[in-house]
Write a protein that holds these residues in place. Structure first.
Motif, mmCIF file in Angstrom:
data_model
loop_
_atom_site.group_PDB
_atom_site.id
_atom_site.type_symbol
_atom_site.label_atom_id
_atom_site.label_comp_id
_atom_site.label_asym_id
_atom_site.label_seq_id
_atom_site.Cartn_x
_atom_site.Cartn_y
_atom_site.Cartn_z
ATOM 1 N N VAL A 175 0.870 -1.174 0.000
ATOM 2 C CA VAL A 175 0.000 0.000 0.000
ATOM 3 C C VAL A 175 0.907 1.225 0.000
ATOM 4 C CG1 VAL A 175 -1.735 1.285 1.301
ATOM 5 C CG2 VAL A 175 -1.811 -1.221 1.268
ATOM 6 N N ILE A 176 0.793 2.050 -1.035
ATOM 7 C CA ILE A 176 1.627 3.244 -1.182
ATOM 8 C C ILE A 176 0.678 4.415 -1.379
ATOM 9 C CG2 ILE A 176 3.472 4.346 -2.515
ATOM 10 C CD1 ILE A 176 4.070 1.441 -3.564
ATOM 11 N N PHE A 177 0.939 5.518 -0.689
ATOM 12 C CA PHE A 177 0.029 6.657 -0.830
ATOM 13 C C PHE A 177 0.750 7.970 -0.593
ATOM 14 C CE2 PHE A 177 -0.026 5.603 3.630
ATOM 15 C CZ PHE A 177 -0.196 6.795 4.309
ATOM 16 N N LEU A 178 0.170 9.026 -1.140
ATOM 17 C CA LEU A 178 0.605 10.390 -0.869
ATOM 18 C C LEU A 178 -0.471 11.007 0.005
ATOM 19 C CD1 LEU A 178 2.496 12.797 -1.318
ATOM 20 C CD2 LEU A 178 1.108 13.392 -3.312
ATOM 21 N N GLY A 179 -0.128 11.257 1.248
ATOM 22 C CA GLY A 179 -1.090 11.794 2.200
ATOM 23 C C GLY A 179 -0.467 11.891 3.575
ATOM 24 N N ASN A 192 2.863 -9.272 -7.778
ATOM 25 C CA ASN A 192 3.139 -9.169 -9.217
ATOM 26 C C ASN A 192 2.997 -7.744 -9.733
ATOM 27 O OD1 ASN A 192 3.511 -11.996 -9.486
ATOM 28 N ND2 ASN A 192 1.291 -12.247 -9.438
ATOM 29 N N SER A 193 2.872 -6.778 -8.820
ATOM 30 C CA SER A 193 2.689 -5.358 -9.145
ATOM 31 C C SER A 193 1.381 -5.094 -9.881
ATOM 32 C CB SER A 193 3.874 -4.807 -9.944
ATOM 33 O OG SER A 193 5.022 -4.813 -9.133
ATOM 34 N N THR A 194 0.397 -5.954 -9.700
ATOM 35 C CA THR A 194 -0.924 -5.766 -10.270
ATOM 36 C C THR A 194 -1.828 -5.219 -9.174
ATOM 37 O OG1 THR A 194 -0.616 -7.605 -11.785
ATOM 38 C CG2 THR A 194 -2.880 -6.934 -11.364
ATOM 39 N N TRP A 216 -11.156 8.793 -9.610
ATOM 40 C CA TRP A 216 -10.749 7.901 -10.684
ATOM 41 C C TRP A 216 -10.183 6.639 -10.067
ATOM 42 C CZ3 TRP A 216 -7.520 12.505 -12.538
ATOM 43 C CH2 TRP A 216 -8.341 13.416 -13.218
ATOM 44 N N LEU A 217 -10.510 5.513 -10.663
ATOM 45 C CA LEU A 217 -9.978 4.213 -10.264
ATOM 46 C C LEU A 217 -9.352 3.605 -11.514
ATOM 47 C CD1 LEU A 217 -9.752 2.139 -7.984
ATOM 48 C CD2 LEU A 217 -11.939 1.206 -8.739
ATOM 49 N N CYS A 218 -8.034 3.386 -11.480
ATOM 50 C CA CYS A 218 -7.308 2.922 -12.659
ATOM 51 C C CYS A 218 -6.589 1.613 -12.346
ATOM 52 C CB CYS A 218 -6.249 3.942 -13.079
ATOM 53 S SG CYS A 218 -6.877 5.598 -13.319
ATOM 54 N N PRO A 219 -6.561 0.685 -13.286
ATOM 55 C CA PRO A 219 -5.798 -0.549 -13.082
ATOM 56 C C PRO A 219 -4.297 -0.268 -13.117
ATOM 57 C CG PRO A 219 -6.694 -0.498 -15.295
ATOM 58 C CD PRO A 219 -7.227 0.714 -14.582
ATOM 59 N N LYS A 223 5.591 -2.967 -13.136
ATOM 60 C CA LYS A 223 6.632 -3.044 -12.114
ATOM 61 C C LYS A 223 7.652 -1.926 -12.296
ATOM 62 C CE LYS A 223 6.668 -8.007 -11.385
ATOM 63 N NZ LYS A 223 7.487 -9.203 -11.358
ATOM 64 N N ASN A 224 7.696 -1.358 -13.496
ATOM 65 C CA ASN A 224 8.760 -0.432 -13.849
ATOM 66 C C ASN A 224 8.485 1.018 -13.495
ATOM 67 O OD1 ASN A 224 10.148 -2.605 -14.966
ATOM 68 N ND2 ASN A 224 9.129 -2.354 -16.931
ATOM 69 N N GLU A 225 7.242 1.378 -13.229
ATOM 70 C CA GLU A 225 6.920 2.775 -12.986
ATOM 71 C C GLU A 225 6.609 2.997 -11.511
ATOM 72 O OE1 GLU A 225 4.364 6.308 -15.133
ATOM 73 O OE2 GLU A 225 3.759 4.242 -15.436
ATOM 74 N N ALA A 226 7.247 3.984 -10.915
ATOM 75 C CA ALA A 226 6.991 4.312 -9.513
ATOM 76 C C ALA A 226 5.541 4.764 -9.361
ATOM 77 C CB ALA A 226 7.936 5.413 -9.045
ATOM 78 N N PRO A 227 4.873 4.396 -8.264
ATOM 79 C CA PRO A 227 3.471 4.798 -8.077
ATOM 80 C C PRO A 227 3.249 6.301 -8.172
ATOM 81 C CG PRO A 227 4.035 3.097 -6.510
ATOM 82 C CD PRO A 227 5.317 3.494 -7.207
ATOM 83 N N SER A 228 4.187 7.110 -7.679
ATOM 84 C CA SER A 228 4.007 8.568 -7.761
ATOM 85 C C SER A 228 4.012 9.039 -9.216
ATOM 86 C CB SER A 228 5.077 9.294 -6.946
ATOM 87 O OG SER A 228 6.370 8.930 -7.393
ATOM 88 N N SER A 229 4.892 8.495 -10.045
ATOM 89 C CA SER A 229 4.917 8.847 -11.472
ATOM 90 C C SER A 229 3.658 8.352 -12.171
ATOM 91 C CB SER A 229 6.137 8.234 -12.163
ATOM 92 O OG SER A 229 7.318 8.727 -11.598
ATOM 93 N N LEU A 230 3.242 7.146 -11.815
ATOM 94 C CA LEU A 230 2.033 6.579 -12.399
ATOM 95 C C LEU A 230 0.817 7.438 -12.053
ATOM 96 C CD1 LEU A 230 0.618 4.254 -13.882
ATOM 97 C CD2 LEU A 230 0.487 3.082 -11.673
ATOM 98 N N ALA A 231 0.725 7.875 -10.798
ATOM 99 C CA ALA A 231 -0.408 8.708 -10.376
ATOM 100 C C ALA A 231 -0.446 10.009 -11.178
ATOM 101 C CB ALA A 231 -0.325 8.997 -8.880
ATOM 102 N N ARG A 232 0.705 10.680 -11.299
ATOM 103 C CA ARG A 232 0.754 11.930 -12.070
ATOM 104 C C ARG A 232 0.389 11.693 -13.539
ATOM 105 N NH1 ARG A 232 5.372 12.788 -9.048
ATOM 106 N NH2 ARG A 232 6.728 12.402 -10.815
ATOM 107 N N ARG A 233 0.915 10.603 -14.113
ATOM 108 C CA ARG A 233 0.636 10.306 -15.519
ATOM 109 C C ARG A 233 -0.846 10.013 -15.731
ATOM 110 N NH1 ARG A 233 0.320 5.794 -18.398
ATOM 111 N NH2 ARG A 233 1.289 4.430 -16.852
#
Length: 175
Positions: free
Chosen positions: A2-6, A56-58, A143-146, A150-160
């Motif tokens: 579980v990773i979050f910005l908060g 599995n980073s899913t 928004w809820l996104c799948p 494994k290669n993208e950091a969650p913070s980068s993924l969230a911004r993208r």
């Protein structure tokens, strides 16, 4: 994981968050809380995004929509017992000991959350500014996104993901 910005690192609530720093946090949900009588616990406030992934980073990415409808943040908790189990148990020993990775994680998402009160022993009150009013309408958008990378950091993924949904959004201010 579980990773979050908060607000973190530990649990916090609308009327119990002043001592919780805003930052990027990661943790694995625990089976037990410190409460004798089991109840909801582990809330995290003022989150911009939340990413939950398996080995599995899913998983999924949850973000406030930042579209002017409702708040641009949310609260969440991630637990190894569901609400029914917590409400049925009268003591912590009645809950099965569970481990992250072998049991499901139950995620509670709240766009609006009441305070917990109880800061004075003689009156278990919640101060007026931390109450949810029954005569008020509440609106929220998210928004809820799948997630399957494994290669993208969650913070980068969230911004993208937020930029894909709304190109006008200033994602750099979100971290």
């Amino acid at each position: 994981d579980v990773i979050f910005l908060g607000r973190g690192k530990g649990e916090n609530y609308p009327d119990r968050k002043a001592g919780s720093e805003t930052g990027l946090w990661s943790y694995l949900p625990e089976s037990r809380s410190d409460y004798i009588v089991p109840s909801e616990h582990g809330n995290r406030c003022d989150c911009s995004w939340l990413c939950c992934r398996d080995n599995n980073s899913t998983g999924f990415l949850f973000t406030a929509a930042h579209d002017g409808i409702g708040p641009d943040h949310f609260d969440f908790s991630a637990l190894l017992h569901n609400q029914k189990e917590l409400h049925r148990a009268t003591h912590g020993c009645q809950l099965e000991d569970r481990k992250t990775g072998t049991h499901p994680i139950y995620v509670n998402l709240d766009m609006f959350n009441m305070g917990i009160g109880g800061d004075v022993g003689w009156e278990p009150c919640v101060y007026n500014e931390y109450l949810l009013k029954p005569d008020r309408e509440y609106e929220a958008s998210f928004w809820l996104c799948p997630v399957s990378s494994k290669n993208e950091a969650p913070s980068s993924l969230a911004r993208r993901k937020m930029a894909e949904r709304d190109p006008a959004l200033d994602v750099d201010r979100i971290q």
